[in-house]
Design an enzyme around this catalytic site. Sequence first.
Site, PDB file in Angstrom:
ATOM      1  N   LYS A  98      36.298  43.311  48.246  1.00 19.15           N
ATOM      2  CA  LYS A  98      36.932  42.581  49.347  1.00 19.15           C
ATOM      3  C   LYS A  98      37.638  43.633  50.191  1.00 19.15           C
ATOM      4  O   LYS A  98      38.673  44.162  49.792  1.00 19.15           O
ATOM      5  CB  LYS A  98      37.913  41.531  48.827  1.00 19.15           C
ATOM      6  CG  LYS A  98      38.616  40.795  49.964  1.00 19.15           C
ATOM      7  CD  LYS A  98      39.746  39.886  49.482  1.00 19.15           C
ATOM      8  CE  LYS A  98      40.619  39.522  50.674  1.00 19.15           C
ATOM      9  NZ  LYS A  98      41.804  38.740  50.284  1.00 19.15           N
ATOM     10  N   GLY A 159      49.286  34.498  53.730  1.00 22.98           N
ATOM     11  CA  GLY A 159      50.508  33.926  53.157  1.00 22.98           C
ATOM     12  C   GLY A 159      51.300  33.032  54.092  1.00 22.98           C
ATOM     13  O   GLY A 159      52.363  32.537  53.722  1.00 22.98           O
ATOM     14  N   ALA A 185      42.531  33.554  53.933  1.00 21.92           N
ATOM     15  CA  ALA A 185      43.938  33.613  54.366  1.00 21.92           C
ATOM     16  C   ALA A 185      44.305  32.516  55.346  1.00 21.92           C
ATOM     17  O   ALA A 185      43.507  32.123  56.196  1.00 21.92           O
ATOM     18  CB  ALA A 185      44.286  34.964  54.989  1.00 21.92           C
ATOM     19  N   THR A 208      48.087  32.228  48.020  1.00 20.67           N
ATOM     20  CA  THR A 208      49.487  31.811  48.103  1.00 20.67           C
ATOM     21  C   THR A 208      49.663  30.296  48.052  1.00 20.67           C
ATOM     22  O   THR A 208      50.610  29.811  47.420  1.00 20.67           O
ATOM     23  CB  THR A 208      50.121  32.375  49.394  1.00 20.67           C
ATOM     24  OG1 THR A 208      49.786  33.762  49.493  1.00 20.67           O
ATOM     25  CG2 THR A 208      51.627  32.229  49.389  1.00 20.67           C
TER      26      THR A 208
END
Lengths: 256, 78
Positions: A98, A159, A185, A208
């Site tokens: 990644k 996040g 994300a 997250t």
Amino acid sequence: MQEFKIADQTYTSRLLIGTAGYPNFHIMTESIAASGAEIATVSMRRVKFTNTPGENLFALLRERGMTILPNTAGCFTAKDAVLTANLAREALDTSLIKLEVIGDEETQFPDVEQLLNAAETLVKDGFTVLPYCNDDPITCRKLEDIGCAAVMPLGAPIGSGMGIRNPYNIQIIRNLVQVPLIVDAGVGTASDAAIAMELGCDGVLLNTAVAKAHRPVLMAEAMKKAVEAGRAAFLAGRIPRKLYATASSPQADMIE
Amino acid sequence: MPCAVTILGNMNIRVNGEEKTVIPNINIHDLLTALEMDPTQAGIAVAVDREVIPKTEWQAIEIRENSEVEIIRAVQGG
């Protein structure tokens, strides 16, 4: 594309999960199990010379049959990202990477120039490159042209939990690239993951939203369902949006 | 964190950013052993001066004075 396939490996689950930031190791393992994810991300960091041995994440994920996806998080240059990828390949015996090359600490947005350079080097070195990138269709197309195995545009900053901030770009990217499209994300809750899938993404990578949820294991389960529901809705085909009502019940033969 | 073990010798190197004094021309396998790590364990990798050294060469590759050694493993990440 009915099957979710990365580098000749077919996966049942379209949810990819991160392993960071959980209240503890036990909740992390329970959350991963509840998510149904078959791919889990890890970071590469220095071994600490202490007398207390830490948990062996690599062994744990491998025992559970997970595909381990190492990241290059924290790298600000192509050079550092390439070295990290090579260390990961050696340590974890995988050519999956990644690829993250960050341009700015505060936003964690990718540095596109460095990202493209690193991707080119790693593809030539035989890596299966999954790049974390901006939700920019042209960057995604360039990454595909270089030979990346997927493109992973952000939905929102890492996040942030802000969801899919530019669904129109994600849709354009979907139309532009043939490789798997994974939103990476920005997902904050289950509906965000569902929206990504309804837009035609092949998968969602998140961390997250589950790790920092009040009840991570329950959120992991919610994400699993959201990804499945979103995928089904995409395949089923949504009705067009209209401004005015169309009655669903028959209008004829009403009582008078 | 200071190193839990003292390695006798008179060659200075840096391991994961920490100063270490080791036996001259120690190989990677022996360095890991001296650091109380199991060189046969899965999941670790070593770079010397930013070059990744495959496990198969850990016995053969000797570390030179002032080398920067990185020993890494997988940790929780997103």
